[in-house]
Design a protein around this motif. Structure first.
Motif, PDB file in Angstrom:
ATOM      1  N   ARG A 140       0.859  -1.175   0.000  1.00 44.68           N
ATOM      2  CA  ARG A 140       0.000   0.000   0.000  1.00 44.68           C
ATOM      3  C   ARG A 140       0.904   1.238   0.000  1.00 44.68           C
ATOM      4  NH1 ARG A 140      -3.057  -3.642  -0.916  1.00 44.68           N
ATOM      5  NH2 ARG A 140      -5.212  -3.874  -0.180  1.00 44.68           N
ATOM      6  N   VAL A 141       0.330   2.392   0.283  1.00 43.37           N
ATOM      7  CA  VAL A 141       1.064   3.658   0.311  1.00 43.37           C
ATOM      8  C   VAL A 141       0.610   4.453   1.532  1.00 43.37           C
ATOM      9  CG1 VAL A 141       1.666   3.933  -2.129  1.00 43.37           C
ATOM     10  CG2 VAL A 141      -0.660   4.457  -1.365  1.00 43.37           C
ATOM     11  N   SER A 142       1.295   5.555   1.829  1.00 47.72           N
ATOM     12  CA  SER A 142       0.968   6.330   3.026  1.00 47.72           C
ATOM     13  C   SER A 142       0.762   7.805   2.696  1.00 47.72           C
ATOM     14  CB  SER A 142       2.075   6.191   4.072  1.00 47.72           C
ATOM     15  OG  SER A 142       2.132   4.880   4.583  1.00 47.72           O
ATOM     16  N   ARG A 143       0.088   8.480   3.607  1.00 54.83           N
ATOM     17  CA  ARG A 143      -0.242   9.897   3.406  1.00 54.83           C
ATOM     18  C   ARG A 143      -0.186  10.675   4.718  1.00 54.83           C
ATOM     19  NH1 ARG A 143      -5.444  10.290  -0.776  1.00 54.83           N
ATOM     20  NH2 ARG A 143      -4.157  10.291  -2.670  1.00 54.83           N
ATOM     21  N   VAL A 144      -0.045  11.993   4.568  1.00 53.54           N
ATOM     22  CA  VAL A 144      -0.254  12.942   5.655  1.00 53.54           C
ATOM     23  C   VAL A 144      -1.318  13.924   5.187  1.00 53.54           C
ATOM     24  CG1 VAL A 144       0.742  14.785   7.057  1.00 53.54           C
ATOM     25  CG2 VAL A 144       2.101  12.751   6.516  1.00 53.54           C
ATOM     26  N   VAL A 145      -2.372  14.086   5.975  1.00 59.28           N
ATOM     27  CA  VAL A 145      -3.457  14.993   5.600  1.00 59.28           C
ATOM     28  C   VAL A 145      -3.689  16.014   6.700  1.00 59.28           C
ATOM     29  CG1 VAL A 145      -4.578  13.201   4.221  1.00 59.28           C
ATOM     30  CG2 VAL A 145      -5.321  13.579   6.572  1.00 59.28           C
ATOM     31  N   ARG A 146      -4.272  17.149   6.300  1.00 60.79           N
ATOM     32  CA  ARG A 146      -4.670  18.192   7.257  1.00 60.79           C
ATOM     33  C   ARG A 146      -6.189  18.330   7.231  1.00 60.79           C
ATOM     34  NH1 ARG A 146      -2.765  22.814   4.955  1.00 60.79           N
ATOM     35  NH2 ARG A 146      -4.847  23.298   4.178  1.00 60.79           N
ATOM     36  N   LEU A 147      -6.789  18.326   8.419  1.00 61.88           N
ATOM     37  CA  LEU A 147      -8.229  18.487   8.569  1.00 61.88           C
ATOM     38  C   LEU A 147      -8.526  19.813   9.258  1.00 61.88           C
ATOM     39  CD1 LEU A 147      -8.898  14.909   9.925  1.00 61.88           C
ATOM     40  CD2 LEU A 147      -9.457  15.699   7.627  1.00 61.88           C
ATOM     41  N   GLY A 181       2.645  -8.547   0.136  1.00 65.29           N
ATOM     42  CA  GLY A 181       3.508  -7.622   0.852  1.00 65.29           C
ATOM     43  C   GLY A 181       4.977  -7.979   0.716  1.00 65.29           C
ATOM     44  N   ASP A 182       5.830  -6.972   0.852  1.00 65.14           N
ATOM     45  CA  ASP A 182       7.292  -7.158   0.832  1.00 65.14           C
ATOM     46  C   ASP A 182       7.780  -7.863  -0.424  1.00 65.14           C
ATOM     47  OD1 ASP A 182       8.325  -5.895   3.145  1.00 65.14           O
ATOM     48  OD2 ASP A 182       7.427  -7.451   4.377  1.00 65.14           O
ATOM     49  N   ALA A 183       7.119  -7.603  -1.539  1.00 59.36           N
ATOM     50  CA  ALA A 183       7.475  -8.278  -2.784  1.00 59.36           C
ATOM     51  C   ALA A 183       7.604  -7.262  -3.915  1.00 59.36           C
ATOM     52  CB  ALA A 183       6.428  -9.325  -3.142  1.00 59.36           C
ATOM     53  N   GLU A 184       8.425  -7.617  -4.880  1.00 66.46           N
ATOM     54  CA  GLU A 184       8.537  -6.786  -6.068  1.00 66.46           C
ATOM     55  C   GLU A 184       7.338  -7.028  -6.989  1.00 66.46           C
ATOM     56  OE1 GLU A 184      12.814  -6.184  -7.412  1.00 66.46           O
ATOM     57  OE2 GLU A 184      12.966  -8.140  -6.387  1.00 66.46           O
ATOM     58  N   PRO A 185       6.999  -6.064  -7.851  1.00 67.51           N
ATOM     59  CA  PRO A 185       7.652  -4.772  -8.047  1.00 67.51           C
ATOM     60  C   PRO A 185       7.368  -3.825  -6.881  1.00 67.51           C
ATOM     61  CG  PRO A 185       5.657  -4.891  -9.357  1.00 67.51           C
ATOM     62  CD  PRO A 185       5.848  -6.257  -8.765  1.00 67.51           C
ATOM     63  N   PHE A 186       8.358  -2.992  -6.531  1.00 71.29           N
ATOM     64  CA  PHE A 186       8.203  -2.086  -5.416  1.00 71.29           C
ATOM     65  C   PHE A 186       7.374  -0.862  -5.800  1.00 71.29           C
ATOM     66  CE2 PHE A 186      12.481  -3.896  -3.975  1.00 71.29           C
ATOM     67  CZ  PHE A 186      11.855  -4.913  -3.265  1.00 71.29           C
ATOM     68  N   SER A 187       6.822  -0.242  -4.785  1.00 74.88           N
ATOM     69  CA  SER A 187       5.908   0.888  -4.988  1.00 74.88           C
ATOM     70  C   SER A 187       6.648   2.216  -5.148  1.00 74.88           C
ATOM     71  CB  SER A 187       4.944   0.982  -3.809  1.00 74.88           C
ATOM     72  OG  SER A 187       4.194  -0.199  -3.651  1.00 74.88           O
ATOM     73  N   CYS A 188       5.896   3.192  -5.638  1.00 71.53           N
ATOM     74  CA  CYS A 188       6.366   4.580  -5.773  1.00 71.53           C
ATOM     75  C   CYS A 188       7.584   4.711  -6.682  1.00 71.53           C
ATOM     76  CB  CYS A 188       6.653   5.190  -4.403  1.00 71.53           C
ATOM     77  SG  CYS A 188       5.184   5.336  -3.354  1.00 71.53           S
ATOM     78  N   LEU A 189       7.627   3.863  -7.732  1.00 69.98           N
ATOM     79  CA  LEU A 189       8.679   3.937  -8.737  1.00 69.98           C
ATOM     80  C   LEU A 189       8.055   4.191 -10.100  1.00 69.98           C
ATOM     81  CD1 LEU A 189      10.936   0.907  -7.706  1.00 69.98           C
ATOM     82  CD2 LEU A 189      11.283   3.328  -7.145  1.00 69.98           C
ATOM     83  N   ASP A 190       8.748   4.994 -10.930  1.00 69.14           N
ATOM     84  CA  ASP A 190       8.249   5.247 -12.273  1.00 69.14           C
ATOM     85  C   ASP A 190       8.762   4.182 -13.242  1.00 69.14           C
ATOM     86  OD1 ASP A 190      10.902   5.894 -12.886  1.00 69.14           O
ATOM     87  OD2 ASP A 190      10.552   8.066 -12.861  1.00 69.14           O
ATOM     88  N   CYS A 199       5.266  10.442  -3.162  1.00 74.40           N
ATOM     89  CA  CYS A 199       4.665   9.114  -2.981  1.00 74.40           C
ATOM     90  C   CYS A 199       5.435   8.392  -1.885  1.00 74.40           C
ATOM     91  CB  CYS A 199       4.737   8.332  -4.287  1.00 74.40           C
ATOM     92  SG  CYS A 199       3.931   6.711  -4.254  1.00 74.40           S
ATOM     93  N   ILE A 200       4.727   7.838  -0.900  1.00 77.25           N
ATOM     94  CA  ILE A 200       5.346   7.109   0.210  1.00 77.25           C
ATOM     95  C   ILE A 200       4.966   5.642   0.098  1.00 77.25           C
ATOM     96  CG2 ILE A 200       5.524   6.875   2.710  1.00 77.25           C
ATOM     97  CD1 ILE A 200       4.721   9.797   2.971  1.00 77.25           C
ATOM     98  N   ALA A 201       5.974   4.794  -0.094  1.00 81.68           N
ATOM     99  CA  ALA A 201       5.740   3.364  -0.302  1.00 81.68           C
ATOM    100  C   ALA A 201       5.539   2.634   1.023  1.00 81.68           C
ATOM    101  CB  ALA A 201       6.929   2.757  -1.052  1.00 81.68           C
ATOM    102  N   ASN A 202       4.776   1.537   0.944  1.00 78.89           N
ATOM    103  CA  ASN A 202       4.576   0.697   2.132  1.00 78.89           C
ATOM    104  C   ASN A 202       4.333  -0.743   1.717  1.00 78.89           C
ATOM    105  OD1 ASN A 202       3.571   1.969   5.225  1.00 78.89           O
ATOM    106  ND2 ASN A 202       4.020  -0.176   4.880  1.00 78.89           N
ATOM    107  N   GLU A 203       5.419  -1.447   1.391  1.00 77.31           N
ATOM    108  CA  GLU A 203       5.307  -2.862   1.049  1.00 77.31           C
ATOM    109  C   GLU A 203       5.045  -3.719   2.275  1.00 77.31           C
ATOM    110  OE1 GLU A 203       6.246  -1.428  -2.609  1.00 77.31           O
ATOM    111  OE2 GLU A 203       7.476  -1.032  -0.869  1.00 77.31           O
ATOM    112  N   GLY A 204       5.678  -3.375   3.392  1.00 71.85           N
ATOM    113  CA  GLY A 204       5.585  -4.190   4.594  1.00 71.85           C
ATOM    114  C   GLY A 204       4.394  -3.823   5.453  1.00 71.85           C
TER     115      GLY A 204
END
Length: 392
Positions: A140-147, A181-190, A199-204
């Motif tokens: 998955r991926v991660s985020r920071v949001v403002r409310l 999880g924890d497998a290729e292909p890895f996230s947040c790559l072009d 983009c913040i990756a989260n394989e694990g």
């Protein structure tokens, strides 16, 4: 599972040997406070239960007016106000949060100018709608949001007020393997295998975006783990163009990197312009010292070492080439560090997993700058080891 938020207050007396403290300059050696069902506190200290009835609380932030905003792992933000845990949450974003394993809503901060700036900031592992029904343990991926809080009721967030500050490109398109999880292909790559902007990756299922907090300069600091256990992905912690394995420092209004950041390249939207420190595995909790702006990091180790680090701007702590004071390279080019071409900042304090009681996760803590505790504790840094069940 219901849990409570607790605190302990210091009286006139305390025994130095019952608490292990990290001084900002010199770490003394002493015995820890056990935390099994509560703290075995030094003489003169009292433990108080502040909030009960929470479900897996992960973090909390105290607003200047005294109300406490509490993040629950699944994605709800609870409010403790005027001595009461309110039944209605500030917001419930559980539909956006992936809380598998150690993932979830893990970080929360309140704007220091509250309520003039009625903002609450959240850090969480994001479940993009296009893949939320896929394997929950997949990448998955991660985020920071403002409310924004409702001016008519500060205990409620305005509907649809969320603004993504970090992780605008943390979307399904850039999730590498949503089914494993924890497998290729890895996230947040072009397509060229270079890090995607914002983009913040989260394989694990751990090492996620962990914490948000403010510094005395008004900047928003974000602690981000390397997002993976697979050692082939660890080196992104050393890649200045990846947001993983870093402490980020951004504008709380825009999420842009600040010109005063150590790697600012003229483009406030570039990944490297947001980086304050790098080479980190899992900086679970950070504290920004209000006296000097240095960032104190509880860095959860890997095979052998746990670390407490102090980061000046541009600090590189060397993961995965180094763990604690030792080399620990795996699938990383560590030659520039061994030769001295690139400098590695050594931990301020490190301990092994063989310490007794058995420890293995220095999750961080906070500075004590008050006047209630006895003088020997003032200016000390308290941290917790999750595996050992001790507060130090």
């Amino acid at each position: 599972m219901s849990t409570a938020l607790k605190r302990f207050n210091g009286g006139a007396r305390a025994a130095l040997t019952t608490l292990l403290l990290i001084s900002i300059l010199l770490p003394p050696v002493a015995q820890p406070v056990r935390a099994q069902g509560g703290f075995n506190l030094p003489d003169g200290f009292v433990q108080e239960e502040v909030v009960v009835g929470l479900k897996l609380p992960t973090s909390f932030a105290i607003a200047p007016d005294g109300r406490i905003f509490i993040a629950e792992k699944a994605g709800r933000v609870r409010v403790f106000h005027k001595g009461e845990l309110l039944a209605e949450p500030f917001i419930d974003i559980s539909g956006e949060v992936n809380d598998y394993g150690s993932r979830g809503l893990l970080g929360i901060a309140v704007d220091p100018a509250w309520p003039r700036r009625p903002y609450v900031y959240l850090a969480f592992v994001y479940d993009p709608p296009e893949i939320k029904d896929r394997n929950k343990s997949g990448a998955r991926v991660s985020r920071v949001v403002r409310l924004t809080a409702d001016s008519k009721d500060l205990n409620k967030a305005l509907p649809d007020s969320g603004v993504v500050l970090v992780g605008k490109n943390s979307i399904a398109r850039y999730v590498g393997n949503p089914d494993q999880g924890d497998a290729e292909p890895f996230s947040c790559l072009d397509e060229n295998k270079r890090p995607v902007r914002d983009c913040i990756a989260n394989e694990g299922d751990a090492h996620t975006v962990n914490m948000v907090t403010f510094g005395p300069d008004g900047a928003l600091y974000v602690a981000v783990g390397d997002g993976i256990v697979n050692s082939r992905g660890n080196p992104r912690a050393l890649d200045i163009d990846s947001l993983n394995g870093k402490i980020l420092r951004v504008d709380p209004d825009t999420g842009k990197g600040l010109r005063s950041n150590p790697f600012f390249d003229g483009d406030p939207d570039s990944n490297r312009s947001k980086v304050f420190a790098l080479g980190l595995r899992n900086p679970f909790r950070i504290t920004v010292d209000p006296r000097n702006g240095r960032v104190i990091i509880g860095e959860v180790g890997n095979q052998k070492w746990e670390e407490i680090n102090i980061a000046e701007p541009g600090a590189n702590f060397g993961w995965p080439c180094y763990e604690g004071p030792e080399e620990a390279a795996s699938y990383a080019d560590c030659r520039p560090y061994r030769s001295g071409e690139l400098a590695v900042v050594a931990p301020t304090f490190a301990y092994t997993h063989t310490a007794q009681p058995a420890r293995g996760a220095a999750i961080g803590g906070d500075l004590y700058l008050g006047r209630t505790f006895p003088p020997m504790y003032r200016g000390a840094y308290f941290y917790h080891d999750y595996n050992g069940g001790v507060t130090n």
